[in-house]
Design an enzyme around this catalytic site. Structure first.
Site, PDB file in Angstrom:
ATOM      1  N   GLY A 282       0.802  -1.219   0.000  1.00 29.70           N
ATOM      2  CA  GLY A 282       0.000   0.000   0.000  1.00 29.70           C
ATOM      3  C   GLY A 282       0.832   1.264   0.000  1.00 29.70           C
ATOM      4  N   THR A 283       0.122   2.392   0.085  1.00 26.77           N
ATOM      5  CA  THR A 283       0.752   3.710   0.088  1.00 26.77           C
ATOM      6  C   THR A 283       0.491   4.379   1.427  1.00 26.77           C
ATOM      7  OG1 THR A 283       0.281   3.867  -2.278  1.00 26.77           O
ATOM      8  CG2 THR A 283       0.934   5.894  -1.168  1.00 26.77           C
ATOM      9  N   VAL A 284       1.500   5.057   1.973  1.00 26.58           N
ATOM     10  CA  VAL A 284       1.377   5.704   3.275  1.00 26.58           C
ATOM     11  C   VAL A 284       1.385   7.220   3.107  1.00 26.58           C
ATOM     12  CG1 VAL A 284       2.313   5.873   5.608  1.00 26.58           C
ATOM     13  CG2 VAL A 284       2.617   3.768   4.304  1.00 26.58           C
ATOM     14  N   LYS A 299      -2.421   4.496   6.056  1.00 23.44           N
ATOM     15  CA  LYS A 299      -2.001   3.525   5.052  1.00 23.44           C
ATOM     16  C   LYS A 299      -3.213   3.110   4.237  1.00 23.44           C
ATOM     17  CE  LYS A 299       1.102  -0.210   4.166  1.00 23.44           C
ATOM     18  NZ  LYS A 299       2.177  -1.037   4.667  1.00 23.44           N
ATOM     19  N   ASP A 389       8.641 -10.005  16.851  1.00 20.20           N
ATOM     20  CA  ASP A 389       9.538  -9.403  15.855  1.00 20.20           C
ATOM     21  C   ASP A 389      10.148  -8.117  16.406  1.00 20.20           C
ATOM     22  OD1 ASP A 389      10.880  -9.497  13.455  1.00 20.20           O
ATOM     23  OD2 ASP A 389       9.300  -8.546  12.296  1.00 20.20           O
TER      24      ASP A 389
END
Length: 545
Positions: A282-284, A299, A389
């Site tokens: 996606g694009t932020v 996002k 993580d």
């Protein structure tokens, strides 16, 4: 003497910088001379083949592919099968027998020495199986604001070391070895290390493991035969049946998302939109909440392009239910046409990675970061959530010095009935030994990763980053607690804190709650002491481009 009315002598000294930056500019002439071991995990060869097939299929005039597609019969996936691979190890010659060719090629280029292989052949097979699992597919951690990829290992394997009296046969062909050109494919070349060297460019991995993994190691004296040959130990890999959750349909996923997201037009609530990042998932954008003036990160993801939509639901639900001052908080989400928009807190200071690779942190600053991270982990663990993580990339900083944990793509919710997980998840260099050796584990895997991140803050990178990735996994599995480059430069209480985090025995390893009482955290500096480091890191990053 003054400059614009400010006495130069009153200016605070610049933060200490690393003598050798671990970032390399795109135009650097030295990029080709980097030690190949200091590079991220190699690209997935399966992914390359998929891309090659795709490009061939869309090339004009290539009708043979279309014809072949029409002629190819539909074959259903295998079910209720059991697949056994027998790999022998000759303790006298130090050689594996019956090893799949692809594994043998990887082992040849791994830098794992013959003596290391002989010392622990089981660990060698463990890391080979993990690293080279055939059943791989890409997955994304959708809410992260950097483009990270993950390898999804869908195998269900156990490795058992047993003594047998005969040389095992060559392993049968795996059910997923469909392509004849597999064996001709050379082992993946370790790619040049990117200009931003760091953990953000190393892959996170996820691999389901058996619910009850068995690891029986039988040793018996080996007597020479008439031909003076030694029967090899057989290392048997059994692929067992594993119950899988039924996959949600696209309609079920949309229905679930509709029950989670807010109703309304986000374009009226947030403005203006400024693009700050583009990734595969996606694009932020950054934007301002019109009502409150709060700067947010948004996002935007096209749901049709997301391979594992159910992971998005999991991530949103975990973030929505676990809000804390030390976590990058989920604020809202919307369905806009075919897109899912997720609104998160925005931290302008960037990730801790830039700070650790470009500047030198002192113990007071490291203690401050560790305290904030432990507060986040204590909150998550008390709510039965394992992050899985932890690394510098997943710690975001505010320009005021605030420290927040992000990226819940691989987090796991555990119940009292399932107090241990058995899934290989995380980024290899930060993985706890119990994860690499495929054992069931609990929340303390996050504590180990925090200890590795503390070493990042000292040395600029995690241990073994300069090793071949396969050998790094072997060293984590066999060496346990990594050695520091200059331990004598650290205070006694800092060394003790690291030992508590990096204890091989999980029972002796500190919990988040216990470590928050450690003396090392009492020397923590104010969070505002991190602000000059962020400014210096941003300046260094700008100069490296």
């Amino acid at each position: 003497m003054s400059n614009n009315g400010v006495d130069i002598q009153d200016k605070p000294p610049a933060p200490p910088m690393r003598n050798t930056s671990t970032m390399i500019g795109a135009g650097s002439k030295d990029t080709g001379t980097l030690n190949h071991g200091s590079k991220p995990l190699p690209p997935n060869p399966e992914e390359k083949k998929k891309k090659d097939r795709f490009y061939r299929s869309i090339l004009p005039g290539d009708k043979t592919n279309k014809k072949r597609e029409k002629e190819r019969p539909e074959i259903s996936l295998p079910s209720d099968f059991e697949h056994t691979i027998h790999v022998g190890f000759d303790a006298v010659t130090g050689e594996f027998t019956g090893m799949p060719e692809q594994w043998a090629r990887l082992l040849q280029t791994s830098n794992i020495t013959k003596s290391e292989q002989k010392k622990n052949p089981q660990a060698v097979l463990d890391v080979l199986e993990f690293y080279n699992s055939k059943k791989t597919s890409n997955s994304k951690k959708y809410m992260s604001f950097t483009d990270k990829s993950a390898e999804d290992y869908n195998s269900s394997n156990t490795l058992n070391v047993k003594t047998v009296s005969e040389t095992p046969a060559v392993p049968p062909v795996s059910e997923d070895d469909e392509d004849d050109d597999d064996d001709a494919t050379p082992p993946p070349v370790i790619a040049p290390r990117p200009e931003h060297t760091k953990s953000v460019y190393t892959r996170s991995v996820i691999e389901p493991l058996p619910v009850t993994p068995t690891r029986d190691v039988a040793t018996s004296p080996i007597s020479p035969t008439e031909n003076n040959t030694t029967p090899p130990d057989a290392l048997t890999r059994n692929t067992e049946k594993q119950k899988k959750k039924p996959k949600m349909s696209d309609e079920e996923i949309l229905e679930k998302l509709r029950s989670i997201v807010s109703v309304g037009d986000p374009k009226k609530k947030y403005t203006p939109f400024e693009k700050i990042g583009q990734g595969a998932s996606g694009t932020v954008y950054t934007a301002m909440d019109v009502a409150t003036g709060q700067e947010v990160a948004i996002k935007q993801m096209n749901l049709q392009q997301q391979p594992k939509k159910e992971l998005i639901i999991n991530e949103i639900l975990v973030m929505r239910e676990n809000k804390n001052p030390n976590i990058v908080n989920y604020l809202d989400s919307y369905l806009v046409g075919d897109e899912l928009w997720v609104v998160m807190e925005y931290l302008a200071g960037g990730s801790l990675t830039d700070v650790v690779t470009e500047t030198c942190m002192d113990e007071g600053q490291i203690a401050a970061v560790c305290r904030e991270c432990l507060q986040a982990l204590e909150f998550l663990h008390s709510n039965q959530v394992i992050h899985r993580d932890i690394k510098s990339d997943n710690i975001l900083l505010g320009m005021d010095g605030s420290v927040k944990l992000t990226d819940f793509g691989f987090c796991a919710q555990i119940t009292p009935e399932q107090s241990k997980r058995s899934t290989m998840v995380g980024t290899p260099y930060w993985m706890a030994p119990e994860v690499v050796t495929r054992k069931a584990y609990g929340p303390k895997v996050d504590i180990w990763s925090l200890g590795i991140m503390a070493i990042e803050m000292i040395e600029g990178e995690p241990p073994y980053l300069n090793e071949n990735p396969l050998r790094a996994l072997y060293l984590i599995a066999t060496n346990g607690t990594p050695e520091l480059q200059n331990p004598e430069k650290l205070s006694a209480i800092f060394r003790d804190f690291l030992q508590c985090c990096l204890e091989m025995d999980v029972e002796k390893r500190g919990s988040a709650k216990e470590l928050l009482q450690h003396q090392f955290l009492k020397i923590a500096k104010p969070l505002s002491s991190l602000t000059p480091l962020m400014h210096a890191a941003k300046e260094a990053t700008k100069n490296n481009h």
